[in-house]
Design an enzyme around this catalytic site. Structure first.
Site, mmCIF file in Angstrom:
data_model
loop_
_atom_site.group_PDB
_atom_site.id
_atom_site.type_symbol
_atom_site.label_atom_id
_atom_site.label_comp_id
_atom_site.label_asym_id
_atom_site.label_seq_id
_atom_site.Cartn_x
_atom_site.Cartn_y
_atom_site.Cartn_z
ATOM 1 N N GLY A 438 21.256 -5.124 13.875
ATOM 2 C CA GLY A 438 21.920 -6.105 14.160
ATOM 3 C C GLY A 438 23.303 -6.479 13.609
ATOM 4 C CD GLU A 490 23.945 -10.388 14.486
ATOM 5 O OE1 GLU A 490 23.576 -11.094 13.648
ATOM 6 O OE2 GLU A 490 23.118 -9.623 14.922
ATOM 7 C CE1 TYR A 518 15.771 -11.802 0.315
ATOM 8 C CE2 TYR A 518 15.315 -12.903 2.220
ATOM 9 C CZ TYR A 518 16.037 -11.791 1.786
ATOM 10 O OH TYR A 518 17.031 -11.228 2.056
ATOM 11 C CB CYS A 522 19.490 -20.821 0.622
ATOM 12 S SG CYS A 522 19.021 -20.831 -1.122
ATOM 13 C CD1 TRP A 567 11.835 -18.894 11.147
ATOM 14 C CD2 TRP A 567 13.543 -17.559 11.281
ATOM 15 N NE1 TRP A 567 11.517 -17.695 10.615
ATOM 16 C CE2 TRP A 567 12.551 -17.025 10.670
ATOM 17 C CE3 TRP A 567 14.845 -16.992 11.240
ATOM 18 C CZ2 TRP A 567 12.398 -15.390 10.363
ATOM 19 C CZ3 TRP A 567 14.531 -15.469 11.126
ATOM 20 C CH2 TRP A 567 13.614 -14.741 10.640
ATOM 21 C CG ASP A 605 16.096 -10.082 16.210
ATOM 22 O OD1 ASP A 605 16.074 -8.734 16.880
ATOM 23 O OD2 ASP A 605 17.335 -10.107 15.651
ATOM 24 C CG HIS A 648 13.950 -6.742 14.117
ATOM 25 N ND1 HIS A 648 13.337 -5.741 13.742
ATOM 26 C CD2 HIS A 648 13.860 -7.658 13.033
ATOM 27 C CE1 HIS A 648 13.318 -5.672 12.097
ATOM 28 N NE2 HIS A 648 13.601 -7.041 11.764
ATOM 29 C CG HIS A 701 14.364 -7.802 2.015
ATOM 30 N ND1 HIS A 701 13.815 -7.290 3.311
ATOM 31 C CD2 HIS A 701 14.800 -9.045 2.827
ATOM 32 C CE1 HIS A 701 13.589 -8.057 4.209
ATOM 33 N NE2 HIS A 701 14.374 -9.153 4.257
ATOM 34 C CB CYS A 733 15.683 -6.703 8.263
ATOM 35 S SG CYS A 733 15.751 -8.284 9.014
#
Length: 763
Positions: A438, A490, A518, A522, A567, A605, A648, A701, A733
């Site tokens: 995305g 996005e 992580y 943030c 979230w 998602d 996802h 990541h 991701c």
């Protein structure tokens, strides 16, 4: 992270070569001292240390106990760089006579049912443990002591550390069987802490809230008999649990009589109080977690004091501690930073700094009497009543729409075989279709323009023209890479939940209420304060524009109802299933509008579905999965058969609830897979999963770029478990946090690998 995400800025500056290692370490020391002083000044008696981490607290323990796979240790890196290599991977060319380095990060998964992520300890069959020469827990205790603050060091317990661990790739070790090898290091660490002057230590054993495997459950008694036998050679031990109840493991607690104190979470499970009290030894202390460490609502002092007083009636004042339910890692730093919140709503909140004060007020109320804190108690009662009676929390129209929901509204028009036949005609994709999840890199220029727009420095028209330019460029890049299903990238979105919350009623937003997810990542969770609805389309304009500038299929991107709920900071005055259904109805309207705008692929998602799963099996888990699945289906079932619904999932440890994943009835699932054992894909065979799947082929990541061959190897591994006609090729991701050079290079290799398999399976 600090009041203004100070740690994030420092670590990212270090990774970017803008500050030295000494500068980074100095900033960490400054933050630790600042946070200890906040607690001391508030009047907190027992102040923790060793709860600070540059990346992750479990990763700290991995390094402390020498659980470092040889692929990281062989380069002779400085411990700080070795630590970050395990957390985020490392890719460096050969230079100055040193060999090139190319290592992916260790696996990262959700910390219980929170949105925090920890790095999974990874053991070898012949694992050797070695205590660090200068254990972090000791160093930071002495650091606080030098500043005049005597702390209680926090250590992740040996049973939890090994229960949460896994065997490395190609290894068969059951980590808990290594307890006898690890335990001497805990003995050594406790002795060093005692020598440094620590009188107490907190050992976290959060796995006690799980339905434990027999080996883990049986490990507690010998482990704590060993640690308890140290007597005066070690600090007194407080064993801490959180995020659930331990009643089902109460026999374990009863066997740990040598411990000084037990901490339990009385916010999540207040009903466990009397059972836990009954299991305590005659001199053991109870730490009562009555201030919520996971949410931002003010503590109801009356209810919290009642719990503490019940404990005091049974145990006496000397055997009761007042505490937060868990670490305050999971809430923002301080409400003092929020200058623009509506005054009425602001009065309902309490962040980390304010929660330390709440702990002190409750303790004073039960030790010195209510008169000692009368003003605080009266103000708190007024805040609680204000929220309960506010008209801002209730919307009759939303409730009426919920009452009109029918079972038929949760189901697509046809079953998957009929849908995929229609989608093959309307979308026309090759075998092994490629896509991304995305988002694309959020550049400095995007952030600058968004900030200017927020401050009113540019007009809505200027901002819209900028966003359209970004969409055109992202679409062009994807076309040049020859991806099959494109996304608009996005650029207009600040966060995958906040963006939607800002366009829904029932939400409020903060300015500086950041929470660590992580590493340096943030998030600023929006807050659900009332009933939720969608006043107008939220994403249609940008998606429709993206369709107009490309002839390739374009994917509309939405965040699912459970993830929007999980979230955010949710309401605690209505059940979460009610909030999820309200979000689902709002998203259903958006999905239908996207289809009408010509979007034939829509991704909803749900990475937080796993996160919300109750930690124990049984009725609570079954109920959660029932209403969570229904919320997703309600949000997606309003489209025709020819529109393809994707979903996802990150951190996809879903083997134990795969039936719920299948019940979502999404046409295509994309899942995090690059750092997981690909054998988790075996569940798709065992369950005869009929629909399409895109297991991630590389880890987003990490900044490292996977080679084409590495991606081919991943796909070959997947094809041991999945049929070629099922398989999509995509990253793990979204690419929001990455830079453009690495993004383009990785996606080019991904597309090349997909084309290789198209040729291979052409016959």
């Amino acid at each position: 992270m600090g009041k203004l995400r100070d740690l994030k800025k420092a670590t990212e500056a270090y990774w970017g070569g803008k500050i030295s290692r000494d500068d980074l370490l100095a900033e960490g020391k400054r933050l630790r001292l600042e946070h200890w002083k906040i607690q001391k000044d508030a009047g907190v008696d027992v102040i923790p240390s060793n709860d600070f981490a540059f990346y992750d607290q479990v990763l700290d323990h991995i390094q402390t106990f020498g659980v470092i796979p040889e692929r990281y240790s062989k380069y002779g890196l400085h411990p700080v760089d070795e630590y970050f290599a395990m957390g985020r991977g490392l890719q460096k060319p050969a230079q100055d006579g040193q060999a090139a380095i190319d290592v992916p990060s260790l696996e990262m998964v959700k910390w219980f049912d929170s949105n925090y992520h920890y790095v999974k300890p990874t053991l070898q069959d012949d694992q050797v443990f070695k205590l660090a020469d200068q254990p972090k827990a000791v160093v930071e205790f002495l650091e606080a002591k030098e500043a005049g603050i005597v702390t209680r060091p926090v250590v992740l317990g040996p049973v939890s550390f090994l229960t949460l661990a896994k065997a490395d790739r190609g290894q068969t070790v059951d980590p808990i069987t290594k307890l006898d090898k690890l335990l001497p290091l805990y003995v050594e660490l406790l002795a060093k802490l005692k020598e440094a002057g620590a009188q107490d230590v907190q050992i976290d054993e959060p796995v006690l809230v799980f339905d434990l495997p027999a080996k883990s459950k049986e490990a507690f008694k010998p482990a704590y008999e060993t640690l308890g036998a140290l007597g005066d050679k070690a600090p007194r031990i407080t064993l801490a649990t959180y995020f659930g109840d331990i009643v089902h493991n109460i026999d374990v607690l009863s066997s740990l009589q040598s411990l000084h104190a037990i901490h339990v979470d009385l916010v999540r499970n207040p009903e466990q109080l009397e059972t836990v009290i009954g299991a305590l030894g005659p001199n053991q202390v109870l730490s009562t977690g009555v201030v919520d460490g996971r949410n931002i609502w003010k503590t109801n002092f009356k209810a919290a004091i009642e719990k503490v007083e019940l404990a005091i009636q049974k145990l006496g004042k000397d055997r009761v501690i007042v505490s937060t339910s868990s670490s305050l890692l999971h809430v923002p730093h301080t409400l003092a930073s929020e200058k623009t919140l509506d005054a009425e709503i602001r009065d309902w909140f309490s962040f980390a700094v304010e929660k330390t004060a709440e702990v002190v007020v409750i303790a004073k109320a039960v030790t010195e009497g209510p008169a000692a804190v009368r003003e605080e108690l009266e103000a708190n009662a007024k805040s609680v009543q204000s929220r309960a009676s506010s008209k801002r929390t209730n919307d009759p129209e939303v409730k009426a729409r919920q009452a009109a929901v029918t079972e038929a509204m949760h189901n697509r028009q046809s079953e998957f075989p009929a849908r995929i036949a229609e989608q093959s005609k309307s979308i026309n994709l090759p075998r092994f279709p490629t896509t991304t999840i995305g988002s694309f890199p959020q550049t400095k220029e995007i952030r600058i323009q968004r900030n200017k727009f927020t401050k009113g420095e540019i007009t809505p028209k200027q901002y819209e023209e900028f966003i359209e330019k970004e969409i055109r460029e992202v679409v062009k890049i994807q076309e040049e890479l020859d991806l099959d299903v494109l996304v608009h990238g996005e650029p207009e979105r600040n966060d995958m939940v906040q963006y939607f919350g800002e366009r829904l009623t029932g939400y409020v937003f903060t300015t500086h209420a950041w929470v660590q997810s992580y590493g340096s990542r943030c998030v600023r969770p929006p807050i659900i304060v009332g009933d939720v609805s969608r006043p107008a389309p939220m994403t249609v304009k940008e998606s429709k524009y993206a369709v107009s500038v490309s002839s390739k299929p374009m994917k509309g991107m939405l965040t699912g109802p459970i993830t929007c709920l999980r979230w955010s900071f949710p309401r605690d005055d209505v059940h979460q299933s009610v909030q999820a259904q309200q979000l689902a109805l709002a998203l259903r309207d958006e999905v239908v509008d996207l289809e009408a705008a010509g979007i034939k692929v829509i991704q909803v998602d749900e990475p937080a579905l796993r996160e919300g799963l109750p930690l124990r099996s049984g009725v609570e888990r079954d109920n959660y999965l029932s209403w969570a699945v229904k919320a997703f289906k309600l949000s997606t079932a309003g489209v025709t058969d020819g529109t393809q619904i994707h979903s996802h999932f990150c951190y996809s440890e879903f083997q134990d609830f795969f039936h719920a994943i299948a019940a979502l009835d999404a046409d295509v699932l994309s899942i995090e897979n690059s750092k997981s054992d690909a054998k988790l894909l075996k569940v798709f065979i065992d369950e005869a999963y009929p629909r399409h799947i895109g297991p991630g082929v590389y880890d987003i990541h990490s900044p490292r770029v996977p080679s084409e061959q590495e991606i081919k190897d991943r796909v070959e591994e997947m094809l041991q478990y999945l049929r070629p006609e099922q398989l999509w090729i995509n990253p793990d991701c979204g690419l929001k946090t990455r830079q453009w050079p690495e993004t383009k290079a990785a996606l080019a290799n991904l597309v090349s690998a997909a084309k290789h398999f198209r040729q291979k399976y052409a016959q």
